[in-house]
Scaffold this active site. Structure first.
Site, PDB file in Angstrom:
ATOM      1  N   GLN A 195      -4.815   5.624   4.456  1.00 37.44           N
ATOM      2  CA  GLN A 195      -3.860   5.578   3.358  1.00 37.44           C
ATOM      3  C   GLN A 195      -2.817   4.537   3.721  1.00 37.44           C
ATOM      4  O   GLN A 195      -1.839   4.836   4.402  1.00 37.44           O
ATOM      5  CB  GLN A 195      -3.246   6.961   3.150  1.00 37.44           C
ATOM      6  CG  GLN A 195      -4.290   8.069   2.961  1.00 37.44           C
ATOM      7  CD  GLN A 195      -4.976   8.031   1.609  1.00 37.44           C
ATOM      8  OE1 GLN A 195      -4.315   7.999   0.575  1.00 37.44           O
ATOM      9  NE2 GLN A 195      -6.311   8.023   1.613  1.00 37.44           N
ATOM     10  N   ARG A 215       1.983   9.061   0.512  1.00 39.60           N
ATOM     11  CA  ARG A 215       1.838   7.623   0.382  1.00 39.60           C
ATOM     12  C   ARG A 215       0.535   7.300  -0.355  1.00 39.60           C
ATOM     13  O   ARG A 215      -0.414   8.090  -0.358  1.00 39.60           O
ATOM     14  CB  ARG A 215       1.845   6.966   1.753  1.00 39.60           C
ATOM     15  CG  ARG A 215       0.668   7.341   2.603  1.00 39.60           C
ATOM     16  CD  ARG A 215       0.833   6.986   4.094  1.00 39.60           C
ATOM     17  NE  ARG A 215       1.256   5.647   4.333  1.00 39.60           N
ATOM     18  CZ  ARG A 215       2.500   5.324   4.741  1.00 39.60           C
ATOM     19  NH1 ARG A 215       3.395   6.262   4.997  1.00 39.60           N
ATOM     20  NH2 ARG A 215       2.821   4.079   4.937  1.00 39.60           N
ATOM     21  N   ALA A 236       0.891  13.920  -5.091  1.00 41.05           N
ATOM     22  CA  ALA A 236      -0.210  13.335  -4.317  1.00 41.05           C
ATOM     23  C   ALA A 236      -0.185  11.802  -4.361  1.00 41.05           C
ATOM     24  O   ALA A 236       0.631  11.202  -5.055  1.00 41.05           O
ATOM     25  CB  ALA A 236      -1.541  13.861  -4.827  1.00 41.05           C
ATOM     26  N   HIS A 237      -1.112  11.225  -3.644  1.00 41.94           N
ATOM     27  CA  HIS A 237      -1.118   9.760  -3.498  1.00 41.94           C
ATOM     28  C   HIS A 237      -1.387   9.041  -4.818  1.00 41.94           C
ATOM     29  O   HIS A 237      -2.144   9.488  -5.639  1.00 41.94           O
ATOM     30  CB  HIS A 237      -2.095   9.298  -2.421  1.00 41.94           C
ATOM     31  CG  HIS A 237      -3.508   9.770  -2.546  1.00 41.94           C
ATOM     32  ND1 HIS A 237      -4.485   9.346  -1.698  1.00 41.94           N
ATOM     33  CD2 HIS A 237      -4.104  10.625  -3.399  1.00 41.94           C
ATOM     34  CE1 HIS A 237      -5.619   9.923  -2.028  1.00 41.94           C
ATOM     35  NE2 HIS A 237      -5.422  10.701  -3.045  1.00 41.94           N
ATOM     36  N   ASN A 238      -0.692   7.914  -4.956  1.00 45.42           N
ATOM     37  CA  ASN A 238      -0.861   7.027  -6.108  1.00 45.42           C
ATOM     38  C   ASN A 238      -0.409   7.626  -7.431  1.00 45.42           C
ATOM     39  O   ASN A 238      -0.653   7.045  -8.486  1.00 45.42           O
ATOM     40  CB  ASN A 238      -2.311   6.527  -6.220  1.00 45.42           C
ATOM     41  CG  ASN A 238      -2.683   5.575  -5.098  1.00 45.42           C
ATOM     42  OD1 ASN A 238      -3.204   5.994  -4.060  1.00 45.42           O
ATOM     43  ND2 ASN A 238      -2.360   4.310  -5.255  1.00 45.42           N
TER      44      ASN A 238
END
Lengths: 339, 339, 339
Positions: A195, A215, A236-238
């Protein structure tokens, strides 16, 4: 502080009664003493003042406050919030780097910032003017923290995070942990997907205690300006969140979902990954959306239903035994092969 | 890194086009620049390349990538994950014990391990070769941490925990907190049941930010090899989890439940205590199981129902007003005493 | 420890068989060896002893334990819990302030207290006799911590918090983070409502790992004596909780709700704000109450329903396809315009 000073600091409000009244603090109408300031939203609430000890109030023009000194306001609750800040300034560690803190030689800390005891700031990171890191905060490498931020006890900001101005991080929250991503390898086992993106937090964002914002896998997880996140929330990511959105406690937003401006997620709600949640959408407590949500839509339940549909279905859910009884009665009346 | 080197590092992949192409990093197809590497899973995704700036890709054999240099791969997403790791190595604190860290005189830290600023390692604990404790990590007494582990900022590992090799702990997670156990005493008040067991974490496990894994009352709470746990997940005392299981964010597993290999708990799901969850079982988002689950079963809802039953019932739930209308119509048509 | 000593320490219990038997530790019946002590609740469980290696047990009077030395007890599980504490005393940091800790010059730490490595204690705070702060704990300014408390690794206690005696805080929990409160300002943006109250934690309270208890807006958030809170639980600002209540993991209580004595919230449950939850009420797993709950009421589901209603409705929910089939059959039999 004198009531007149306070009225002035609130933007030039009018005082009725003794403008030299000395306010010692704010309080609820129930608990306030003779030197305290409370507030009433309107006529209806003013009745509650009758037998109260509270010394002064903020109230709309025209509302009878029993002869107390009063700051007149078109928005008593907002002015009361501001008065609270003025009368109860939050303590902060001394300006400068505490001797027990660790600041990397390659980090930059503004001379007006405070780095508390046993806090750490990694290589290449910067802490802007007026920002405060309380005790035991951990900031990784190459982090940018803007101006006038407050990072409370023990929160963690991993490498590469970008934090805007006036951001507040409550204790124990984690910004920039790895997103959750794996590929199956040749043996059918989980191979970690690195990540390598980061988190970008806009100005005036607040993140609650022990909440987590991951991240991005690539690029950035983004929290828009003015968005407020309560405790134990997972982002969560993105994920990309717009401005002035609200996430109440224990809500979770899965990866790559885009949340518009002023969206409101009530407590213990959630959204699946890769969705679009339109501006101004509202997700009720425990709601869980698995499809896109249009601007302004109101969704409840899991999987999410339009508010009205859910409320009606939920009301019937509580009477399902009666429904079954009615069906049985119909079957009986028709007789015969109704098994 | 040259594309040819990368192809070699991925296990000897073939390069079509300019093998000397210099890759600077990985990126999505949308964001990637002329020096970036992306990936396409197949023909369908290759179309998206047409108007993109991205310089090189990983793609299956035979897929047209618009003349870009390309690493051919039978598993582009896995190879892309690995390429990410190779092109973006994660920074780590310097090898050795940072002067601001505390390491007990009776602890053992391998010479190749890194103990970051303000991290602590308790009496009798050991940190294996190549392992990294980032800043402000707290490791209690008699903890064993294997090789090549990464303990991110501020995570906490209580006394007696056993951590395998290549384990990753995200910031703020807690391993070895007391299990939740009380007996009523003579006064009908809660008497704490001491939790004198520990937690044993297998190789290649990852634990997400602010997740919690409780120590056993007696014996061990066990997390099997290769299991991946997302953020804010709760694993209670004496739970035993098999290999390569997955727990998505905000899931909770109650005490003494045994979870098989490759079980998948989706977000915000849960399991009651003292259950057996068979190998390969799947619990849907928000699912909550209160009975044993057989191997390979797929469960949704709370209390858990077989996937198909739940989906059907849930679809009808959204139409309960219509159901009631149909019953009312039937009652009307039959007339008379249909109250 | 000799069995006779242990029996005496448990309050003068009788020993049958060899009272000089040397007990080395406690264990489950399954895992215990020849020097271990286990317990059986009654006759039914005693059967399990037949092929077991365990050396000694605690058991009710009259229960046959296969000739093993036995401590007779009217409450074997409670005595076993206490024996566990006696045989497995929890290690604690040395008395005194660790050289790597930071204690403000204006803080007071009792001479019998322990402040572990890299822990911090802010200005004006006090730590009572026998209390323990483990490594990396962060205590803010003007906090009072009573006697014989244990603050585990990395927990955070913000300014102004009052902690009673014998309180246990598991790692990573946060006491005194800001409550979540905003007013819309003139631009329709969130203006923070300063949270200037505090948290008051009664005697014998335990708070689980990574749980969060927010400070009050005004006044105090209160946790009553003997209340036990599991991991990842959220208690919002101005909540008031009675004595001996229980909150299982991942439960959330919204602002200003009052929870009575001995209320039990099962896992992943919740309550809306500004409610009254009567003494002895029980909220089932995943239950979410949005209305007041009377004393002793048992509620399940979201929104909460009486236990029996919910169980029945839930059972029918799983058979909704059958319900629809029965309606369709009725419609068919009546024929005509049954669309």
């Amino acid at each position: 502080m004198q009531l007149s000073e306070l009225a002035k600091a609130l933007g030039g409000r009018t005082v009725d009664g003794d403008a030299t009244f000395e306010v010692s603090g704010v309080a609820t109408l129930d608990d306030g003493g003779a030197a305290d300031l409370g507030f009433v939203r309107g006529e209806k609430f003013a009745i509650a003042l009758a037998d109260k000890a509270i010394g002064a109030v903020i109230a709309p023009v025209g509302v009878d406050v029993g002869g107390r000194p009063v700051i007149r306001s078109g928005n008593p609750s907002l002015d009361f919030a501001r008065a609270t800040g003025l009368l109860h300034p939050v303590a902060r560690p001394e300006v400068g780097v505490h001797p027990s803190a660790f600041v990397s030689a390659t980090a930059t800390v503004d001379a007006s910032a405070s780095i508390g005891p046993l806090a750490s700031v990694g290589a290449g990171s910067s802490v802007g003017a007026g920002s405060v890191l309380h005790a035991n905060v951990a900031v990784g490498d190459d982090v940018v923290i803007g101006q006038d931020c407050v990072l409370h006890l023990g929160c963690c900001v991993r490498e590469g995070t970008r934090i805007g101005n006036r951001v507040v991080l409550q204790p124990g929250c984690v910004i920039g942990g790895d997103g959750f991503g794996y590929e199956f390898d040749e043996k059918g086992e989980h191979a970690k997907v690195p990540q390598v993106g980061n988190v970008v937090v806009g100005d005036d964002v607040e993140v609650g205690a022990n909440s987590t914002i991951d991240r991005a896998r690539l690029g950035s997880t983004r929290i828009g300006r003015g968005t407020k996140i309560d405790n134990l929330v997972q982002i969560a990511h993105n994920v990309e969140i717009g401005e002035h959105a609200v996430f109440i406690s224990q809500t979770g937003i899965a990866g790559s979902t885009r949340v518009g401006n002023r969206v409101f997620f009530m407590a213990q709600s959630g959204a699946s990954g890769h969705l679009e949640i339109g501006d101004g959408a509202f997700i009720g407590a425990r709601g869980g959306v698995i499809d896109d949500v249009g601007a302004g839509e109101r969704i409840w339940g899991f999987p999410g239903l339009p508010e009205r549909t859910w409320h009606r279905s939920q009301a019937i859910f509580g009477k399902l035994t009666e429904i079954v009884r009615r069906i049985r009665r119909l079957e009986k009346r028709l007789g015969g092969d109704d098994a």
